[in-house]
Design a protein around this motif. Structure first.
Motif, PDB file in Angstrom:
ATOM      1  N   THR A 121       0.138  51.543  -4.610  1.00 43.39           N
ATOM      2  CA  THR A 121       0.091  52.848  -3.952  1.00 43.39           C
ATOM      3  C   THR A 121      -0.577  53.895  -4.824  1.00 43.39           C
ATOM      4  OG1 THR A 121       2.278  53.391  -4.816  1.00 43.39           O
ATOM      5  CG2 THR A 121       2.163  52.411  -2.617  1.00 43.39           C
TER       6      THR A 121
ATOM      7  N   SER B 187      -2.265  55.696   2.279  1.00 39.82           N
ATOM      8  CA  SER B 187      -3.437  56.371   2.828  1.00 39.82           C
ATOM      9  C   SER B 187      -4.210  55.490   3.802  1.00 39.82           C
ATOM     10  CB  SER B 187      -4.362  56.836   1.703  1.00 39.82           C
ATOM     11  OG  SER B 187      -4.819  55.742   0.965  1.00 39.82           O
ATOM     12  N   ASP B 188      -4.231  54.199   3.570  1.00 45.06           N
ATOM     13  CA  ASP B 188      -4.923  53.311   4.497  1.00 45.06           C
ATOM     14  C   ASP B 188      -4.330  51.911   4.400  1.00 45.06           C
ATOM     15  OD1 ASP B 188      -5.846  52.829   1.974  1.00 45.06           O
ATOM     16  OD2 ASP B 188      -7.965  52.763   2.490  1.00 45.06           O
TER      17      ASP B 188
END
Length: 141
Positions: free
Chosen positions: A118, A96-97
């Motif tokens: 993760t 996600s980032d």
């Protein structure tokens, strides 16, 4: 990898399989590969992918100070941590980032993705609006 594979000496000097950090950084990639665990050794000796080669060159050409200010961004979670990565900061993608990971000597022989999880833990709250009929009734204790 057992605990005896890397250790800190009496003076605080890091060694990995009998070699200190300066000796490891002076070695060629093939010589370092011989010291790594089997899976990493095989992937290096078969040849790194184009993306992994680019990341390796970027890490070699970047100083530790430069990477601290603007980390080296990568999606390559399967890249082995090599001696040229030590003291540099990477921004590893976790799905996600990008999260910062500062590479320490003890991280040799692991993958970049091992240091950036993760999945996060989920904490469920009480049932609220839109819950099913049976779950709305929370027993009083």
């Amino acid at each position: 990898m057992s605990g005896s594979d890397y250790r800190t000496g009496r003076e605080g000097e890091f060694t990995y399989r009998g070699y200190d950090l300066d000796e490891l950084q002076d070695m060629s990639l093939e010589e370092v590969a011989e010291l790594l665990p089997a899976r990493m050794r095989r992937s290096i000796l078969r040849g790194l992918t184009v993306e992994q080669e680019k990341l390796l060159e970027k890490a070699r050409n970047t100083t530790a100070q430069e990477s601290a200010n603007s980390p080296i961004r990568t999606h390559l979670r399967d890249m082995p941590v090599l001696p040229s990565f030590v003291e540099k900061t990477f921004a590893v993608y976790n799905g996600s980032d990008f999260e910062r990971v500062r590479i320490e000597p003890e991280m040799l022989g692991h993958y970049l993705g091992e240091f950036q999880l993760t999945r996060t833990s989920v904490e469920h709250g009480q049932a609220g609006i839109g819950a099913t009929r049976s779950s709305k009734f929370v027993p009083l204790k």
